[in-house]
Scaffold this motif. Structure first.
Motif: not given
Length: 185
Positions: A38, A63-65, A68-70, A104
């Motif tokens: 990710g 990086t995405r968590d 689906d936020r980054f 984000s």
């Protein structure tokens, strides 16, 4: 009843199609993408844009968590931020720092290392600045420890502000509008 449900589904679909996309666009000289981790790394004249926000720098790690936020960490010499105003009558927000972190989910940008945020002639300078993109709030703090530089803020009067009337040494305006003692001659 069935017609009402169909109408509601159509309305939801139309609203979803009309809603602005919350995605980002990234341009760079090179990119490394690791979908399993990710994480992606971008190098060389990096530009991240998202709905009126533009971040520029030398290297970007995204990086995405699980939601689906980054989180985007941008470094540069310096890294730069530009946020277009929501209202065309307002000034844009510009900033710079050695390192910027954009989250984000919270719409926060943290600037670290000779950080600066400027809007319409007003400026905040500090080691660490957190700027909320949604509300426009800015918080600054000095570097950890006693040796860190203090927060510096420059406030400019609005361009249409009138200067204060002339004042006498006692703080009272004279009858002719001039400051100081009355003319004896």
């Amino acid at each position: 009843m069935r017609l009402d449900r169909r109408f509601a589904l159509i309305a939801i679909a139309l609203l979803a199609a009309a809603a602005p996309a919350r995605g980002i666009e990234i341009q760079s000289d090179t990119a490394e993408l690791d979908r399993n981790a990710g994480r992606s790394i971008y190098r060389g004249d990096v530009v991240l844009t998202r709905e009126g926000l533009e971040l520029r720098g030398d290297k970007l790690v995204v990086t995405r968590d699980a939601d689906d936020r980054f989180t985007a960490v941008l470094t540069g010499n310096p890294a730069r931020l530009h946020q277009a105003p929501a209202n065309p009558d307002e000034a844009p927000v510009n900033g710079s720092a050695a390192r910027m972190t954009y989250r984000s989910g919270s719409e926060l940008v943290e600037l670290r290392g000779e950080a600066m945020i400027e809007r319409g002639g007003n400026a905040v300078r500090s080691d660490t600045i957190t700027h909320d993109l949604a509300s426009g709030r800015t918080k600054a703090r000095r570097a950890d420890g006693e040796d860190g530089e203090r927060v510096r803020i420059t406030l400019e009067p609005p361009p249409d502000a009138e200067p204060p009337p002339d004042q006498s040494p006692s703080g009272e305006e004279t009858p002719d509008g001039n400051a100081g003692a009355a003319d004896d001659g």
